[in-house]
Design a protein around this motif. Structure first.
Motif, mmCIF file in Angstrom:
data_model
loop_
_atom_site.group_PDB
_atom_site.id
_atom_site.type_symbol
_atom_site.label_atom_id
_atom_site.label_comp_id
_atom_site.label_asym_id
_atom_site.label_seq_id
_atom_site.Cartn_x
_atom_site.Cartn_y
_atom_site.Cartn_z
ATOM 1 N N VAL A 76 12.349 66.382 30.896
ATOM 2 C CA VAL A 76 13.266 66.377 29.762
ATOM 3 C C VAL A 76 14.086 65.087 29.694
ATOM 4 O O VAL A 76 14.151 64.429 28.648
ATOM 5 C CB VAL A 76 14.211 67.589 29.850
ATOM 6 N N THR A 77 14.699 64.717 30.835
ATOM 7 C CA THR A 77 15.575 63.546 30.799
ATOM 8 C C THR A 77 14.769 62.285 30.523
ATOM 9 O O THR A 77 15.266 61.342 29.922
ATOM 10 C CB THR A 77 16.320 63.387 32.133
ATOM 11 N N ALA A 80 14.206 62.207 26.819
ATOM 12 C CA ALA A 80 15.462 61.856 26.140
ATOM 13 C C ALA A 80 15.656 60.344 26.177
ATOM 14 O O ALA A 80 15.993 59.715 25.165
ATOM 15 C CB ALA A 80 16.640 62.559 26.814
ATOM 16 N N GLN A 84 15.715 57.563 23.039
ATOM 17 C CA GLN A 84 16.777 56.567 22.858
ATOM 18 C C GLN A 84 16.205 55.151 22.838
ATOM 19 O O GLN A 84 16.680 54.289 22.097
ATOM 20 C CB GLN A 84 17.837 56.742 23.949
ATOM 21 N N SER A 100 11.347 70.168 25.798
ATOM 22 C CA SER A 100 12.258 71.300 25.811
ATOM 23 C C SER A 100 12.865 71.462 24.419
ATOM 24 O O SER A 100 13.217 70.476 23.787
ATOM 25 C CB SER A 100 13.371 71.064 26.831
ATOM 26 N N PRO A 101 12.987 72.711 23.949
ATOM 27 C CA PRO A 101 13.550 72.895 22.603
ATOM 28 C C PRO A 101 15.032 72.530 22.522
ATOM 29 O O PRO A 101 15.533 72.266 21.434
ATOM 30 C CB PRO A 101 13.329 74.383 22.323
ATOM 31 N N GLU A 102 15.728 72.511 23.679
ATOM 32 C CA GLU A 102 17.175 72.279 23.644
ATOM 33 C C GLU A 102 17.566 70.977 24.341
ATOM 34 O O GLU A 102 18.504 70.313 23.949
ATOM 35 C CB GLU A 102 17.906 73.434 24.351
ATOM 36 N N GLY A 103 16.861 70.633 25.395
ATOM 37 C CA GLY A 103 17.285 69.547 26.263
ATOM 38 C C GLY A 103 17.314 68.179 25.609
ATOM 39 O O GLY A 103 17.970 67.273 26.096
ATOM 40 N N ASN A 105 18.333 67.653 22.485
ATOM 41 C CA ASN A 105 19.200 67.656 21.304
ATOM 42 C C ASN A 105 20.173 66.485 21.261
ATOM 43 O O ASN A 105 20.446 65.940 20.195
ATOM 44 C CB ASN A 105 19.960 68.975 21.210
ATOM 45 N N GLY A 106 20.690 66.093 22.434
ATOM 46 C CA GLY A 106 21.624 64.966 22.466
ATOM 47 C C GLY A 106 20.964 63.693 21.963
ATOM 48 O O GLY A 106 21.515 62.973 21.127
ATOM 49 N N LYS A 109 20.214 63.871 18.283
ATOM 50 C CA LYS A 109 21.440 63.652 17.505
ATOM 51 C C LYS A 109 21.745 62.153 17.414
ATOM 52 O O LYS A 109 22.115 61.651 16.348
ATOM 53 C CB LYS A 109 22.599 64.400 18.159
ATOM 54 N N GLU A 110 21.574 61.448 18.535
ATOM 55 C CA GLU A 110 21.786 59.996 18.531
ATOM 56 C C GLU A 110 20.880 59.340 17.486
ATOM 57 O O GLU A 110 21.291 58.435 16.758
ATOM 58 C CB GLU A 110 21.475 59.395 19.910
ATOM 59 N N ALA A 114 21.853 57.384 14.044
ATOM 60 C CA ALA A 114 21.446 55.995 13.822
ATOM 61 C C ALA A 114 20.585 55.869 12.570
ATOM 62 O O ALA A 114 20.021 54.823 12.299
ATOM 63 C CB ALA A 114 20.684 55.485 15.043
#
Lengths: 339, 312
Positions: A76-77, A80, A84, A100-103, A105-106, A109-110, A114
């Motif tokens: 996940v990380t 992410a 980015q 992951s459906p949730e992991g 999200n951050g 959102k970024e 943007a």
């Protein structure tokens, strides 16, 4: 080609009664695919379809670039960070198959903040600013029973082969099957085994439960990857082979073809085409084009019936799964269907 | 030769130099990263990695190894996104409890003389199992204050840089500059003489493991602040990243030889290495290997320097 595209677009706009006309130019837009995993035949086919369809789109000048990125460790990380990085690389849209459906999200959102369009498919993300192209697994299970109900008007006993216990896909498909059984009211599920979406596991599981089941089983409802094993188990037990719903795998389709040629065996086959990545690509292109696209879309199933079996079998690689690549018109049909 | 080029100096300069080289390469490949916004996106996911690396550093400092930190950070992330959000008191109690469990692990390893690799490997499955129990399906929500903190946009300097510097300096003062820190490090360097001097090794190990647990908790909370929700598998790769980060930053597996500033730099370097390879458009199949190659190059350089040091 160009005229067909324009024509399709006009029809879609007319059909859905969209007010925003979507003729902005996307030829300078860049779309990236963020993929979490590539280690099985389905994902390989998914990436292959992406390459083929987006390659043509780039060549035709529909978009400027459509690059695929896969994370190495399916973490996940890691994904992410990948998303980015894609923002920093200046992509206009990111198509995501998420770990992951949730992991994520951050990071998603970024991306939205943007100004990047995010379209998730298959492994969807729940962040509200992203688009989702989800699979209605429940409907898939229900469709199987509805098909059987049409074909076997007098009803009877069914055997259910489930997937991997504890995975939500298994629960969803099974819930759809049970809902279909309750609605049609003429079937009874007399046995249920877990086949883990694999032929060998299914064969063992079905062979194990068959002796305890009544002789008059009329149908087998499945989840894909398990039909061939079920057929082998029925054959080994010396039983009449019921209508086994297939799941678009090559071995299932070729077995069905053999039976069709030998005895006129009839069934249907349904699953999700790996080419859904190309549907997501066109949806992203449409959003960049300024089209008004609802946030939640549903993937159409790839259903194979008696009359188009040969075509689909011919297009399926040995050991692979039946595939279809989507076009801009398909995407527009899905979009107008949802709005 | 004067002080600047002495092997000792080179050795401590190696981590920041590696980071600088990587950063310049990234700026060259992707000029967009050379902005407030770019640095923020590039570095924000390095904060939880840096915290996990600090946690690992405390354990390495007393000659042990923690193979469970990834699972532990995942569990903290799950608790943060569920209990700490819904019932803050229960959440805080659970997190304090986890730090206590870490201290107890330190005691267990010391008293029974167990290999920490085995104990922590076992615990990694326990943490993962608990994480799945707390959060069976991915979800939850980050508490508002953590989210606000992690998405802070201070004027001038991006938040991830400020956070990394603060973490490095605070731990540096605690471990390298205080009298207590010297004793704690001594437990890794020369445990026998420390024991003869009247210090309790048991207490020291418990303190170090508790500190590791504490920074593990901070790492999980920071991670959830960035991702907004949790997943039981969210931080599993932190185990190896944190070990690599400590070593990359100049730490050693034995002898209490660690550096908090180096560890933070190591963690950031590792996080940047991933971005660098992705900007290079390298085939993902090669990326893990390439990440390993970067690690090997830096370590090889260090061994070269150490050899020159030994020759004198």
């Amino acid at each position: 080609m160009k005229t067909i595209t324009t024509l399709g677009m006009v029809t879609a706009v007319a059909l859905s009664g969209m007010t925003v006309s979507a003729i902005a130019d996307t030829s300078d837009k860049r779309i990236a695919l963020s993929n979490n995993y590539a280690g099985n035949s389905w994902r390989q086919a998914m990436l292959g379809s992406w390459e083929k369809v987006t390659g043509e789109a780039v060549e035709n000048g529909t978009v400027a670039a459509a690059d695929a990125f896969t994370t190495a460790e399916n973490q996940v990380t890691e994904q992410a960070a990948q998303i980015q990085n894609l923002i920093l690389q200046g992509y206009d849209a990111i198509v995501v198959n998420a770990a992951s459906p949730e992991g994520l999200n951050g990071a998603v959102k970024e991306a939205c903040d943007a100004g990047v369009v995010v379209v998730s498919f298959d492994g969807i993300v729940t962040e509200p600013c992203a688009w989702r192209i989800a699979v209605d697994f429940k409907q898939m299970g229900k469709d199987e029973v509805l098909y059987l109900s049409d074909k076997l008007s007098e009803g009877g006993n069914l055997l259910e082969i489930r997937g991997l216990a504890g995975v939500f896909v298994d629960d969803e498909i099974s819930a759809g099957i049970h809902e279909g059984v309750a609605e049609t009211g003429k079937f009874e599920i007399v046995g249920s085994v877990h086949g883990n979406w694999a032929q060998d596991v299914s064969q063992k599981a079905v062979a194990g439960i068959l002796p305890s089941l009544p002789d008059d089983i009329v149908g087998v409802v499945t989840q894909g990857g398990d039909g061939y094993g079920a057929a082998q188990a029925f054959k080994a037990a010396g039983r009449d082979i019921p209508v086994i719903v297939m799941g678009n795998r090559h071995d299932e389709l070729s077995w069905w073809k053999e039976q069709k040629d030998a005895s006129g065996y009839e069934t249907m086959s349904v699953s999700i085409a790996p080419g859904v990545s190309t549907l997501a690509f066109w949806v992203a292109q449409q959003i960049l084009d300024g089209a008004d696209v609802p946030k939640d879309l549903t993937v159409p199933f790839l259903r194979i019936d008696q009359d188009n079996l040969e075509d689909n079998l011919a297009n399926t690689e040995e050991g692979g799964v039946a595939n279809v690549e989507y076009t801009l018109e398909d995407a527009q049909a899905v979009i107008s269907g949802a709005s | 030769m004067n002080g600047l080029f002495s092997p000792r100096m080179l050795r401590s300069l190696l981590p920041p130099l590696s980071l600088a080289v990587l950063l310049i390469a990234i700026f060259y490949l992707q000029p967009r990263t050379m902005s407030y916004f770019g640095l923020n996106l590039l570095l924000n996911l390095a904060i939880p990695i840096a915290l996990a690396t600090i946690a690992q550093m405390f354990v390495l400092c007393v000659n042990e190894l923690d193979l469970s930190i990834g699972g532990f950070v995942s569990l903290v992330a799950c608790i943060t996104a569920t209990w700490l959000y819904d019932t803050p008191l229960l959440g805080i109690a659970a997190l304090i409890g986890l730090v206590a469990v870490y201290a107890a692990l330190g005691a267990l390893i010391h008293l029974r003389n167990l290999p920490s690799i085995v104990v922590t490997l076992g615990m990694s499955f326990v943490w993962l199992g608990l994480a799945v129990l707390v959060l069976p399906t991915p979800g939850g929500k980050a508490p508002e204050y953590i989210r606000t903190l992690m998405t802070l946009k201070p004027p001038g300097i991006p938040f991830p840089i400020i956070a990394s510097v603060v973490i490095a300096i605070v731990v540096h003062i605690l471990l390298m500059r205080s009298a207590w820190g010297t004793v704690l490090r001594g437990a890794g360097g020369n445990p026998r003489s420390l024991e003869r001097a009247g210090w309790s090794l048991l207490r020291i190990k418990m303190i170090m493991f508790a500190l590791a647990g504490f920074f593990g908790v901070l790492s999980g909370m920071a991670l959830v602040g960035l991702t907004t929700s949790a997943d039981a598998n969210i931080a599993l790769r932190y185990t190896l990243l944190s070990i690599a980060g400590v070593i990359l930053g100049g730490g050693e597996f034995v002898g209490g030889r660690v550096s908090p500033i180096g560890a933070v730099i190591g963690a950031v370097t590792l996080a940047l290495a991933g971005s660098f390879l992705s900007f290079l458009r390298l085939n993902p199949d090669w990326q893990i290997g390439a990440q390993g190659a970067i690690l090997i190059i830096v370590l090889a350089l260090r061994i070269l320097i150490s050899r020159t040091e030994a020759k004198r």
